[in-house]
Scaffold this motif. Structure first.
Motif, PDB file in Angstrom:
ATOM      1  N   ARG A  25       0.833  -1.206   0.000  1.00 58.22           N
ATOM      2  CA  ARG A  25       0.000   0.000   0.000  1.00 58.22           C
ATOM      3  C   ARG A  25       0.870   1.260   0.000  1.00 58.22           C
ATOM      4  O   ARG A  25       0.607   2.211  -0.736  1.00 58.22           O
ATOM      5  CB  ARG A  25      -0.909  -0.031   1.229  1.00 58.22           C
ATOM      6  N   GLN A  26       1.940   1.237   0.793  1.00 61.70           N
ATOM      7  CA  GLN A  26       2.854   2.375   0.827  1.00 61.70           C
ATOM      8  C   GLN A  26       3.588   2.533  -0.506  1.00 61.70           C
ATOM      9  O   GLN A  26       3.814   3.643  -0.972  1.00 61.70           O
ATOM     10  CB  GLN A  26       3.857   2.216   1.959  1.00 61.70           C
ATOM     11  N   VAL A  27       3.938   1.418  -1.117  1.00 61.74           N
ATOM     12  CA  VAL A  27       4.637   1.472  -2.406  1.00 61.74           C
ATOM     13  C   VAL A  27       3.728   2.063  -3.471  1.00 61.74           C
ATOM     14  O   VAL A  27       4.142   2.914  -4.253  1.00 61.74           O
ATOM     15  CB  VAL A  27       5.127   0.067  -2.815  1.00 61.74           C
ATOM     16  N   ARG A  28       2.480   1.625  -3.501  1.00 55.74           N
ATOM     17  CA  ARG A  28       1.538   2.181  -4.489  1.00 55.74           C
ATOM     18  C   ARG A  28       1.404   3.687  -4.314  1.00 55.74           C
ATOM     19  O   ARG A  28       1.375   4.433  -5.292  1.00 55.74           O
ATOM     20  CB  ARG A  28       0.173   1.515  -4.332  1.00 55.74           C
ATOM     21  N   ALA A  29       1.335   4.153  -3.077  1.00 60.09           N
ATOM     22  CA  ALA A  29       1.225   5.585  -2.825  1.00 60.09           C
ATOM     23  C   ALA A  29       2.495   6.308  -3.286  1.00 60.09           C
ATOM     24  O   ALA A  29       2.424   7.407  -3.846  1.00 60.09           O
ATOM     25  CB  ALA A  29       0.973   5.840  -1.346  1.00 60.09           C
ATOM     26  N   GLY A  33       3.034   9.635  -9.244  1.00 54.68           N
ATOM     27  CA  GLY A  33       3.694  10.908  -9.489  1.00 54.68           C
ATOM     28  C   GLY A  33       5.199  10.887  -9.382  1.00 54.68           C
ATOM     29  O   GLY A  33       5.808  11.929  -9.181  1.00 54.68           O
ATOM     30  N   CYS A  34       5.844   9.731  -9.515  1.00 56.61           N
ATOM     31  CA  CYS A  34       7.303   9.717  -9.477  1.00 56.61           C
ATOM     32  C   CYS A  34       7.850   9.346 -10.852  1.00 56.61           C
ATOM     33  O   CYS A  34       7.125   8.872 -11.723  1.00 56.61           O
ATOM     34  CB  CYS A  34       7.817   8.765  -8.403  1.00 56.61           C
ATOM     35  N   SER A  35       9.139   9.570 -11.021  1.00 48.78           N
ATOM     36  CA  SER A  35       9.764   9.310 -12.322  1.00 48.78           C
ATOM     37  C   SER A  35      10.001   7.815 -12.518  1.00 48.78           C
ATOM     38  O   SER A  35       9.901   7.019 -11.584  1.00 48.78           O
ATOM     39  CB  SER A  35      11.104  10.052 -12.407  1.00 48.78           C
ATOM     40  N   ALA A  36      10.342   7.442 -13.746  1.00 52.11           N
ATOM     41  CA  ALA A  36      10.623   6.037 -14.065  1.00 52.11           C
ATOM     42  C   ALA A  36      11.832   5.536 -13.276  1.00 52.11           C
ATOM     43  O   ALA A  36      11.847   4.384 -12.817  1.00 52.11           O
ATOM     44  CB  ALA A  36      10.862   5.874 -15.559  1.00 52.11           C
ATOM     45  N   GLU A  37      12.838   6.383 -13.085  1.00 45.74           N
ATOM     46  CA  GLU A  37      14.024   5.981 -12.320  1.00 45.74           C
ATOM     47  C   GLU A  37      13.651   5.707 -10.864  1.00 45.74           C
ATOM     48  O   GLU A  37      14.147   4.751 -10.258  1.00 45.74           O
ATOM     49  CB  GLU A  37      15.088   7.068 -12.397  1.00 45.74           C
ATOM     50  N   ASP A  38      12.792   6.547 -10.315  1.00 46.62           N
ATOM     51  CA  ASP A  38      12.344   6.331  -8.944  1.00 46.62           C
ATOM     52  C   ASP A  38      11.555   5.030  -8.829  1.00 46.62           C
ATOM     53  O   ASP A  38      11.663   4.322  -7.835  1.00 46.62           O
ATOM     54  CB  ASP A  38      11.483   7.497  -8.461  1.00 46.62           C
ATOM     55  N   ARG A  41      13.990   2.190  -8.545  1.00 47.71           N
ATOM     56  CA  ARG A  41      14.570   2.141  -7.197  1.00 47.71           C
ATOM     57  C   ARG A  41      13.572   1.577  -6.187  1.00 47.71           C
ATOM     58  O   ARG A  41      13.927   0.759  -5.343  1.00 47.71           O
ATOM     59  CB  ARG A  41      15.017   3.538  -6.762  1.00 47.71           C
ATOM     60  N   ILE A  42      12.344   2.026  -6.276  1.00 52.46           N
ATOM     61  CA  ILE A  42      11.311   1.541  -5.363  1.00 52.46           C
ATOM     62  C   ILE A  42      11.092   0.049  -5.558  1.00 52.46           C
ATOM     63  O   ILE A  42      10.983  -0.707  -4.589  1.00 52.46           O
ATOM     64  CB  ILE A  42      10.000   2.331  -5.551  1.00 52.46           C
ATOM     65  N   GLY A  43      11.062  -0.401  -6.795  1.00 50.69           N
ATOM     66  CA  GLY A  43      10.889  -1.820  -7.072  1.00 50.69           C
ATOM     67  C   GLY A  43      12.021  -2.665  -6.514  1.00 50.69           C
ATOM     68  O   GLY A  43      11.796  -3.751  -5.959  1.00 50.69           O
ATOM     69  N   MET A  44      13.245  -2.172  -6.626  1.00 47.44           N
ATOM     70  CA  MET A  44      14.385  -2.907  -6.099  1.00 47.44           C
ATOM     71  C   MET A  44      14.322  -2.985  -4.573  1.00 47.44           C
ATOM     72  O   MET A  44      14.570  -4.040  -3.989  1.00 47.44           O
ATOM     73  CB  MET A  44      15.685  -2.250  -6.558  1.00 47.44           C
ATOM     74  N   ARG A  45      13.967  -1.888  -3.942  1.00 43.46           N
ATOM     75  CA  ARG A  45      13.860  -1.896  -2.481  1.00 43.46           C
ATOM     76  C   ARG A  45      12.718  -2.787  -2.021  1.00 43.46           C
ATOM     77  O   ARG A  45      12.823  -3.464  -1.008  1.00 43.46           O
ATOM     78  CB  ARG A  45      13.684  -0.476  -1.954  1.00 43.46           C
TER      79      ARG A  45
END
Length: 64
Positions: A25-29, A33-38, A41-45
């Motif tokens: 849920r936090q990841v979806r939020a 509105g973030c960039s493709a690079e972000d 990074r989020i996916g890796m974390r």
């Protein structure tokens, strides 16, 4: 004793599902509105947090 073990296992399983749901849920939020690079990074974390970390490929990349 068996009942206690089953209850403990059920509670642990439910706690893990709830934790994973909260993380997702936090990841979806965060993805809104973030960039493709972000997003990468989020996916890796997220993969690390959920235990999906893989070993890097062996040097040389050969099959043998």
């Amino acid at each position: 004793m068996l009942t206690g073990a089953l209850v403990a296992a059920a509670v642990w399983g439910v706690a893990k599902v709830v934790r994973d749901w909260l993380v997702l849920r936090q990841v979806r939020a965060a993805l809104e509105g973030c960039s493709a690079e972000d997003r990468v990074r989020i996916g890796m974390r997220l993969a690390e947090a959920l235990g999906g970390r893989q070993e890097p490929p062996a040097e040389g990349g050969g099959n043998g």
